[in-house]
Scaffold this active site. Structure first.
Site, PDB file in Angstrom:
ATOM      1  N   GLY A  19       0.840  -1.200   0.000  1.00 51.19           N
ATOM      2  CA  GLY A  19       0.000   0.000   0.000  1.00 51.19           C
ATOM      3  C   GLY A  19       0.870   1.243   0.000  1.00 51.19           C
ATOM      4  O   GLY A  19       2.099   1.157   0.176  1.00 51.19           O
ATOM      5  N   LEU A  20       0.230   2.377  -0.187  1.00 57.53           N
ATOM      6  CA  LEU A  20       0.941   3.652  -0.224  1.00 57.53           C
ATOM      7  C   LEU A  20       1.669   3.949   1.083  1.00 57.53           C
ATOM      8  O   LEU A  20       1.329   3.378   2.133  1.00 57.53           O
ATOM      9  CB  LEU A  20      -0.061   4.787  -0.474  1.00 57.53           C
ATOM     10  CG  LEU A  20      -0.724   4.844  -1.860  1.00 57.53           C
ATOM     11  CD1 LEU A  20      -1.880   5.848  -1.847  1.00 57.53           C
ATOM     12  CD2 LEU A  20       0.304   5.208  -2.934  1.00 57.53           C
ATOM     13  N   SER A  21       2.637   4.833   0.996  1.00 55.56           N
ATOM     14  CA  SER A  21       3.272   5.353   2.205  1.00 55.56           C
ATOM     15  C   SER A  21       2.197   6.033   3.058  1.00 55.56           C
ATOM     16  O   SER A  21       1.409   6.826   2.541  1.00 55.56           O
ATOM     17  CB  SER A  21       4.347   6.366   1.813  1.00 55.56           C
ATOM     18  OG  SER A  21       4.927   6.929   2.961  1.00 55.56           O
ATOM     19  N   GLY A  60      -0.662   2.679   6.515  1.00 55.37           N
ATOM     20  CA  GLY A  60      -0.783   1.926   7.762  1.00 55.37           C
ATOM     21  C   GLY A  60      -0.211   0.518   7.754  1.00 55.37           C
ATOM     22  O   GLY A  60      -0.461  -0.258   8.682  1.00 55.37           O
ATOM     23  N   SER A  68       6.075  -1.772  -1.880  1.00 53.74           N
ATOM     24  CA  SER A  68       6.103  -2.742  -2.999  1.00 53.74           C
ATOM     25  C   SER A  68       5.110  -2.344  -4.086  1.00 53.74           C
ATOM     26  O   SER A  68       4.115  -3.036  -4.314  1.00 53.74           O
ATOM     27  CB  SER A  68       5.848  -4.173  -2.495  1.00 53.74           C
ATOM     28  OG  SER A  68       4.800  -4.269  -1.565  1.00 53.74           O
TER      29      SER A  68
END
Lengths: 202, 202
Positions: free
Chosen positions: B34-36, B39, B108
């Protein structure tokens, strides 16, 4: 776990100490070094077997599971060997952090590389075990036929033949794998782990 | 251990199955993507906490313990990100082999890289968890001030801003980390692990 609330996203973290409590024993890295054929891998797996029998969590990192995976982009030049040992050291550190008694079985021929790995750890968390076995004995065993190929010039940079092996000057333990039985060698390593307070209290 | 004999140096090997028996639970890799700011790391540590409470052995691999160690030679170019994910995949495989429930928390961003990691595993040993959180929410949180710096052009190749994030098309689990409480998210991951037969039998 209590009732569900809109808690803020605090970061929990299980510590290494907590993991060691769960396992019932301390974790650390046992770093086997020695010539090809000196028995590092066999000895480390035999130690793992013994640890398993007394309920300890351990894992062996060796050429079989590292050279074809994590380090498969690396060869056997001095620079690649250095990077190989660096990565293994960093991975071993995380395994120990995870509460696992981590046994590494790599030639790791250079003192400087082994020292760099040692420096990643607190002194009580790193044990260097020198598998001492004369070159003649390793070469006579020649389990994988590598010495013959190295002598024939088919393999370059082969430790002991065309590439140096720098003996440890002050290893934490020296095991004479060329002279003793496997069981005697395992006993010596287990005794060292016991002295270090690694094994579970009876 | 019986009497000491001059046994030959046979290779013992503790299997993954044996390690799982010792732990009382199955091991596998839970791959958070997931995005920065979505969570991943917080969620994986909270899952680790929950697993610890029921006596399961787990470990979180994330930027904190990998980027400064094993992968500290790598940057954030596409090639370096690929190599970063490859190494983490290989290391996670060994952790799972060691009987540890292994939680990885890395952006990733590329599907191809995640697929390559998945292919290292048997299907039952790899769970891809997509931490779905709108970019606006991640950017509004901006815990480490990275989005602000990326918008200001101070950071290149920042995922979501100047570098792509490729959403998983068929993740094993999608968790709406932008909308749910941490505890709800943990519940979903635990439920997934229960369905997969990972958790100890009561």
């Amino acid at each position: 776990m209590g009732e569900r609330t809109n808690i803020t996203w605090h970061q929990a973290s299980i510590t290494r100490a907590a993991r060691q409590r769960l396992s019932g024993h301390r974790s650390l890295v046992v770093w086997f070094t020695g010539l090809s054929g000196s028995g590092k891998s066999t000895l480390s797996h035999a130690v793992e077997q013994r640890l398993y029998e007394i309920g300890c969590r351990s894992f062996v990192l060796d050429g079989d599971n590292v050279r074809h995976g994590l380090c498969r982009d690396l060869g056997f030049s001095e620079g690649d060997r250095m990077e190989n040992i660096r990565r293994i050291g960093e991975m071993a550190k995380l395994f120990a952090e995870a509460g696992v008694i981590t046994l590494t079985a790599f030639i790791s021929p250079y003192r400087a590389d082994r020292l760099r790995v040692r420096e990643l750890f607190d002194p009580e968390d790193f044990v260097e075990v020198y598998c001492r076995c004369p070159l003649e004995v390793c070469e006579a065993r020649d389990v994988k036929g590598m010495y013959r190929r190295a002598r024939a010039g088919e393999i370059c940079d082969f430790t002991g033949i065309s590439s140096p092996y720098e003996e440890p000057l002050t290893p934490d333990l020296t095991v004479d794998t060329g002279r003793l039985s496997l069981e005697q060698c395992v006993d010596q390593v287990m005794s060292c782990l016991k002295d270090r307070g690694v094994l579970p209290q009876p």
